[in-house]
Design a protein around this motif. Structure first.
Motif, PDB file in Angstrom:
ATOM      1  N   LEU A   1       0.832  -1.219   0.000  1.00  0.00           N
ATOM      2  CA  LEU A   1       0.000   0.000   0.000  1.00  0.00           C
ATOM      3  C   LEU A   1       0.864   1.265   0.000  1.00  0.00           C
ATOM      4  CD1 LEU A   1      -2.745   1.404   0.175  1.00  0.00           C
ATOM      5  CD2 LEU A   1      -2.607   1.155   2.676  1.00  0.00           C
ATOM      6  N   THR A   2       1.916   1.257   0.820  1.00  0.00           N
ATOM      7  CA  THR A   2       2.761   2.480   0.933  1.00  0.00           C
ATOM      8  C   THR A   2       3.420   2.819  -0.391  1.00  0.00           C
ATOM      9  OG1 THR A   2       3.197   1.944   3.253  1.00  0.00           O
ATOM     10  CG2 THR A   2       4.669   3.538   2.193  1.00  0.00           C
ATOM     11  N   LEU A   3       3.955   1.774  -1.038  1.00  0.00           N
ATOM     12  CA  LEU A   3       4.611   2.012  -2.320  1.00  0.00           C
ATOM     13  C   LEU A   3       3.630   2.516  -3.360  1.00  0.00           C
ATOM     14  CD1 LEU A   3       7.145   1.818  -4.086  1.00  0.00           C
ATOM     15  CD2 LEU A   3       6.547  -0.582  -4.552  1.00  0.00           C
ATOM     16  N   LEU A   4       2.463   1.915  -3.387  1.00  0.00           N
ATOM     17  CA  LEU A   4       1.459   2.340  -4.370  1.00  0.00           C
ATOM     18  C   LEU A   4       0.997   3.773  -4.107  1.00  0.00           C
ATOM     19  CD1 LEU A   4      -0.623  -0.961  -4.672  1.00  0.00           C
ATOM     20  CD2 LEU A   4       0.958  -0.002  -6.354  1.00  0.00           C
ATOM     21  N   LEU A   5       0.819   4.129  -2.821  1.00  0.00           N
ATOM     22  CA  LEU A   5       0.423   5.516  -2.502  1.00  0.00           C
ATOM     23  C   LEU A   5       1.525   6.496  -2.895  1.00  0.00           C
ATOM     24  CD1 LEU A   5      -1.323   5.111   0.977  1.00  0.00           C
ATOM     25  CD2 LEU A   5      -2.404   5.668  -1.209  1.00  0.00           C
ATOM     26  N   LEU A   6       2.786   6.059  -2.682  1.00  0.00           N
ATOM     27  CA  LEU A   6       3.891   6.949  -3.081  1.00  0.00           C
ATOM     28  C   LEU A   6       3.901   7.175  -4.591  1.00  0.00           C
ATOM     29  CD1 LEU A   6       6.427   8.507  -2.237  1.00  0.00           C
ATOM     30  CD2 LEU A   6       7.723   6.367  -2.504  1.00  0.00           C
ATOM     31  N   ILE A   7       3.635   6.117  -5.349  1.00  0.00           N
ATOM     32  CA  ILE A   7       3.570   6.254  -6.814  1.00  0.00           C
ATOM     33  C   ILE A   7       2.409   7.149  -7.216  1.00  0.00           C
ATOM     34  CG2 ILE A   7       3.178   4.992  -8.952  1.00  0.00           C
ATOM     35  CD1 ILE A   7       4.653   2.615  -7.675  1.00  0.00           C
ATOM     36  N   SER A   8       1.266   7.001  -6.541  1.00  0.00           N
ATOM     37  CA  SER A   8       0.088   7.821  -6.876  1.00  0.00           C
ATOM     38  C   SER A   8       0.348   9.306  -6.592  1.00  0.00           C
ATOM     39  CB  SER A   8      -1.128   7.329  -6.078  1.00  0.00           C
ATOM     40  OG  SER A   8      -1.447   6.008  -6.401  1.00  0.00           O
ATOM     41  N   VAL A   9       0.953   9.579  -5.429  1.00  0.00           N
ATOM     42  CA  VAL A   9       1.262  10.990  -5.087  1.00  0.00           C
ATOM     43  C   VAL A   9       2.277  11.567  -6.063  1.00  0.00           C
ATOM     44  CG1 VAL A   9       2.289  12.491  -3.338  1.00  0.00           C
ATOM     45  CG2 VAL A   9       0.664  10.729  -2.665  1.00  0.00           C
ATOM     46  N   SER A  10       3.253  10.748  -6.492  1.00  0.00           N
ATOM     47  CA  SER A  10       4.241  11.216  -7.472  1.00  0.00           C
ATOM     48  C   SER A  10       3.573  11.560  -8.800  1.00  0.00           C
ATOM     49  CB  SER A  10       5.315  10.145  -7.683  1.00  0.00           C
ATOM     50  OG  SER A  10       6.016   9.893  -6.484  1.00  0.00           O
ATOM     51  N   CYS A  11       2.606  10.689  -9.215  1.00  0.00           N
ATOM     52  CA  CYS A  11       1.863  11.010 -10.455  1.00  0.00           C
ATOM     53  C   CYS A  11       1.082  12.307 -10.315  1.00  0.00           C
ATOM     54  CB  CYS A  11       0.921   9.850 -10.773  1.00  0.00           C
ATOM     55  SG  CYS A  11       1.783   8.353 -11.306  1.00  0.00           S
ATOM     56  N   ALA A  12       0.492  12.549  -9.136  1.00  0.00           N
ATOM     57  CA  ALA A  12      -0.246  13.805  -8.901  1.00  0.00           C
ATOM     58  C   ALA A  12       0.691  15.005  -9.002  1.00  0.00           C
ATOM     59  CB  ALA A  12      -0.935  13.760  -7.547  1.00  0.00           C
ATOM     60  N   LEU A  13       1.909  14.836  -8.407  1.00  0.00           N
ATOM     61  CA  LEU A  13       2.877  15.935  -8.476  1.00  0.00           C
ATOM     62  C   LEU A  13       3.321  16.197  -9.915  1.00  0.00           C
ATOM     63  CD1 LEU A  13       5.122  15.201  -5.351  1.00  0.00           C
ATOM     64  CD2 LEU A  13       3.493  17.063  -5.651  1.00  0.00           C
ATOM     65  N   LEU A  14       3.543  15.108 -10.667  1.00  0.00           N
ATOM     66  CA  LEU A  14       3.928  15.282 -12.066  1.00  0.00           C
ATOM     67  C   LEU A  14       2.823  15.973 -12.870  1.00  0.00           C
ATOM     68  CD1 LEU A  14       5.703  11.864 -12.774  1.00  0.00           C
ATOM     69  CD2 LEU A  14       6.765  14.127 -12.641  1.00  0.00           C
ATOM     70  N   TRP A  15       1.569  15.622 -12.583  1.00  0.00           N
ATOM     71  CA  TRP A  15       0.447  16.248 -13.298  1.00  0.00           C
ATOM     72  C   TRP A  15       0.369  17.744 -12.982  1.00  0.00           C
ATOM     73  CZ3 TRP A  15      -4.379  18.330 -11.728  1.00  0.00           C
ATOM     74  CH2 TRP A  15      -5.274  18.551 -12.786  1.00  0.00           C
TER      75      TRP A  15
END
Length: 428
Positions: A31-45
């Motif tokens: 879960l932690t890794l997936l949330l980190l990837i999701s937040v990174s995608c939000a930052l990139l967007w």
């Protein structure tokens, strides 16, 4: 309302980015890794939208903002609205400045705007013409570097602007300066050419001085003889006194009449100068009057072109001609010859009065048409001259699009002449 909607969109966007990670973690964990990837995608967007915004603000020349989604849509729209308001304000400000400058250009005065220290940041065209400013080359120049007169420097440096300053320039003009403070630290300097007012004031002063002088002598003579008549009863003395008083009253009457004539000529409207004038008939009358005035003291010859008529004002033109002839009779010695001619020349109709008298020195010629000016004041008093005759001639000829020409040398006589333009000649 727009601010609440923006926060809601931010929360919804964050949940949308995190929701796939939560669902995927139910099957594979991490879960932690997936949330980190999701937040990174939000930052990139968000970083991508930030780059679009930066490109639109600094590189893109289009008015419309780039399309935005989510929380970026109200931000793009808000910036667009702000730019639109700023453009509208700039247009209004530009229009206001144009109206101000147009109004300032229409003023009859030169206008200069400067800082309190004296550095110019705007002037109208009249300031450029009247004060010799160059625009925009003189933008930012200190006004004391452009108007270099000690009186003006003292006026500006003392910063006491209750009264205007009238400054005489080297070219002979007089400029009146007024200074007003405005908008905390700026100065509005207006300049007006008062040369004509100064000249009129000088003419008025000389006029009253000369009239007072002209009237003082005959009034003194009359007063003296009247006092003498109280004491003397002898018939011969009474007769002499009456003759002298009559001569002085005639002199005063002539002066008043000439002043009225001059005033009437100066005030005459232009539409009165188109009547047909039979000049040969006028000169025939003038010839008879000249012979009576001369009483055979001079030889008078008239050479007149019999069919030459002109358009103008008969009273004024006759006044100009008669004054020139009477002056020749009154101011030339006995036995001299006076020739009067009226002829058509390539330039127009020419009237000339020539004599072989004593002539006039060069230094007097330029002043002869001034009011009350006399070459020989003592002789003019004896002959009854007032010094107004040639002033009347000058103004009458100005109304007829002409001017008086004077040629004279001491010992060789004088010629007074004028030419009426061909446009005033009437063909017969």
């Amino acid at each position: 309302m727009l601010e609440r909607l923006s926060w809601k969109k931010i929360v919804v966007e964050l949940l949308l980015f995190c929701l796939p990670a939560l669902l995927l973690s139910l099957f594979i964990g991490h879960l932690t890794l997936l949330l980190l990837i999701s937040v990174s995608c939000a930052l990139l967007w968000h970083f991508y939208n930030l780059l679009k915004l930066s490109r639109w603000l600094w590189l893109d020349r289009s008015i419309m903002p780039p399309p935005g989604r989510g929380s970026w849509e109200p931000l793009f729209y808000g910036l667009y609205q702000m730019q639109h308001r700023n453009r509208q304000r700039r247009r209004e400000l530009t229009s206001l400045i144009k109206r101000f400058r147009s109004g300032a250009e229409s003023l009859p005065d030169a206008v200069v705007l400067s800082t309190e220290s004296g550095h110019i940041f705007w002037c109208n065209r009249l300031a450029q013409q009247m004060l010799g400013f160059r625009w925009p080359e003189d933008n930012g120049q200190h006004i004391l570097n452009l108007i270099r007169y000690p009186q003006f420097a003292d006026f500006i440096n003392h910063k006491v602007f209750d009264e205007p300053l009238t400054l005489g320039f080297n070219n002979g003009s007089y400029i009146e300066f007024r200074v007003m403070s405005y908008d905390e630290g700026n100065l509005l300097i207006s300049a007006r050419d008062v040369s004509q007012i100064r000249q009129l004031e000088e003419v008025r002063r000389k006029f009253f001085t000369n009239v007072s002088h002209e009237l003082k002598t005959p009034l003194t003579v009359l007063q003296g003889y009247l006092e003498m008549l109280d004491d003397e009863t002898r018939a011969d003395i009474r007769q002499k006194a009456l003759a002298s008083m009559k001569g002085q009253t005639e002199r005063m009457s002539s002066l008043v009449n000439q002043l009225l004539t001059l005033s009437r000529i100066e005030a005459a409207p232009r539409y009165q100068f188109n009547e047909t004038i039979n000049v040969p008939v006028l000169l025939d009358t003038l010839f008879r009057e000249a012979e009576i005035l001369s009483n055979q003291r001079q030889q008078i010859h008239f050479d007149i072109e019999p069919q030459l008529q002109v358009a103008g004002n008969q009273e004024q033109l006759y006044s100009a001609m008669s004054n020139l002839v009477y002056n020749a009779i009154n101011h030339t010695p006995e036995g001299t010859e006076i020739r009067v001619s009226w002829s058509l020349t390539p330039r127009g109709a020419k009237f000339s009065v020539r004599d072989n008298g004593s002539g006039i020195s060069r230094e007097h010629i330029a002043h002869l048409t001034e009011r009350f000016y006399r070459v020989d004041p003592s002789r003019s008093s004896q002959t009854g001259g007032s010094g107004l005759g040639l002033a009347i001639v000058k103004h009458a000829l100005n109304h007829h699009d002409s001017q008086l020409n004077i040629e004279s040398q001491p010992g060789q006589g004088s010629e007074f002449s004028f030419v009426l333009p061909l446009g005033r000649v009437i063909e017969k």
